[in-house]
Design an enzyme around this catalytic site. Sequence first.
Site, short mmCIF file in Angstrom:
data_model
loop_
_atom_site.label_atom_id
_atom_site.label_comp_id
_atom_site.label_asym_id
_atom_site.label_seq_id
_atom_site.Cartn_x
_atom_site.Cartn_y
_atom_site.Cartn_z
N CYS A 11 53.43 16.66 57.47
CA CYS A 11 54.47 15.67 57.72
C CYS A 11 55.79 16.23 57.20
O CYS A 11 55.83 17.37 56.72
CB CYS A 11 54.15 14.32 57.08
SG CYS A 11 54.27 14.28 55.28
N HIS B 204 46.75 40.14 40.06
CA HIS B 204 45.33 40.06 39.73
C HIS B 204 45.17 39.16 38.52
O HIS B 204 46.15 38.83 37.83
CB HIS B 204 44.74 41.44 39.48
CG HIS B 204 45.51 42.28 38.50
ND1 HIS B 204 46.67 42.94 38.86
CD2 HIS B 204 45.32 42.54 37.19
CE1 HIS B 204 47.15 43.59 37.80
NE2 HIS B 204 46.36 43.35 36.77
#
Length: 613
Positions: free
Chosen positions: A371, A529
């Site tokens: 939306c 990471h």
Amino acid sequence: MIVREKITSKLQEFGRFLSRMVMPNIGAFITWGIITTLFNPKGWLPNASLSQLINPMILYLLPILIAYSGGRVVAGTRGGVVGVIGTMGLIVGSEIPMFIGAMIMGPLGGLIIKKVDQVIKEKVPTGFEMLTGNFSAGIVGTFLIIFAYKAAGPAIFWMTQALEYVVDIVVKHDLLFFTAIFIEPAKVLFLNNAINHGVLSPLGIQESLATGKSIFFLLETNPGPGLGVVLAYWVYGKGQIKQTAPGAAIIHFLGGIHEIYFPYILLNPALFIAVILGGMMGIFAFEILGCGLVATPSPGSIFAVLALAPKNSFVAVIIGVVLSTFASFSISGLILKRKTDWNVDPEETEETSIFKDYKGDYEISKIYFACDAGMGSSAMGASLLTKLLSQYNLDIPVANIAIDEIPRDADVVITFTDLVGRARKQAPLALHVGIKDFLDKQQYEQLLDEIIEHCTILEVKMENKKPTEILMKSNIILNQVSVTKEQAIERAGKLLFESGYVGEGYIQGMQAREEKFSTYIGNGVAIPHGENNVKELILASGIVVIQYPNGIDFGENKWAKLVIGIAGKGNEHIQLLANIAEAIEETEILEKMLTTSDPEYIYQLFSSEEMHF
């Protein structure tokens, strides 16, 4: 028609841009509103000490938050910082709250530093990135704050004064209720953000600071006109539309999700008359009773509206909302009682497969419910669809999202019919489904029936995934639009999770590591990471590769065009890093990796025997 759609789309995009500056800071606005409502000299609990918070928040805190959000939208953290620097020049040089100025200076600061970074980033010697980045931001900030203080500030002040003068004439001549002629239809056409955040909120803040309240906060947020329409459908409607009306009334009035009533008006455009007259009645009542709110209620729930009503306006606000509801209900009733055919247009009922333009089997791993702002109606729709999916025993994740944030590689996107065009621009290859009523269960059932018939549902739960290789072709995502560093890391983490390499908590570990140490390794490459404390969440070693041609700002003038997410089980983490370093060692290969549109090139590069994967 095409011209109108283009204009509407541009206005919607502008409204969305404004809301991205304001919406993240709504909590701060509500905090200021509550403090003002409670502790100002005429508040519910007058307190001379705590009331000292009111002016500094409105003059400094809120404009600075808006400026930072605006700059950050354009150019990440650096853009936000430079935008705030420029806005301080406006604040110091003026005695009025610089909300309009912040909405201008924040994005402007972000745009300038973004252009400067693009010019100098290729010319910075290795090792001087931090020094250059800090000084470029400092120099741009210096010029910008002086420009804001000496030139932009006075100009924006006089522009604001001129706008207030025009509005003052309208108010003094009791003509404010005529604004409903524009406001109510614009809301239904999804232009509410442009109106509310771009015009009404800044005007309301100016007036609220001077008088303690403002009627401008009630013009767009009044739930009465929409409630009247939905209640009329409940009383005079027939069939499916009558059955959905009570739920829509509750969600709209108590939940504050106004988009829920838009389809009811679009089904019968004559009802525009009802909401316009309802809005006019409400504004007229607010004017006569002299009431207002202290801040913008968001969402536009009756609870939020009343929470921000000062003591001397509480009852008057209720009266205005009731009168606007009654007016809208009465006019809607007259229109709906004259309606004889409650059947949908035969052309609309003709069952047309949403997969008619797609050949073969269509793969779905996730559904996005979109939306304008990515919160109210899309969150509700995502929740309803998730429940229905469980009834169908379909294991497909559903996420609510703002249209401007839809990933380009999205599989399925559901949104309002009038917003499909904007959604398709964000994800041109996705399957787009337009719906007219977020509460219409039949539309969801048709979608799910066709998904079962035409689609392969890609499992994403980690216990069902068995990665067969360290880099899968599906995890090479190229030519992506630039996002923030945090969003880029989250996306890489989600790919690792959805591919079965890691558990979901690994994503937080990646974000935490980035906060402590930058994973940018130079030459346009970042390797996010996880921290050591999320090692146990690594189920199998793997990498994902995402290419951003315009770069991701990793801070300190470090721009990554290639984001390689890593999960290394045991000691394989070190080997993964070594192999990546080997792959990007040669300048010619690296340059092609940063610009290629062929995922096969990157796949073959990381899959070669020389890479030891």
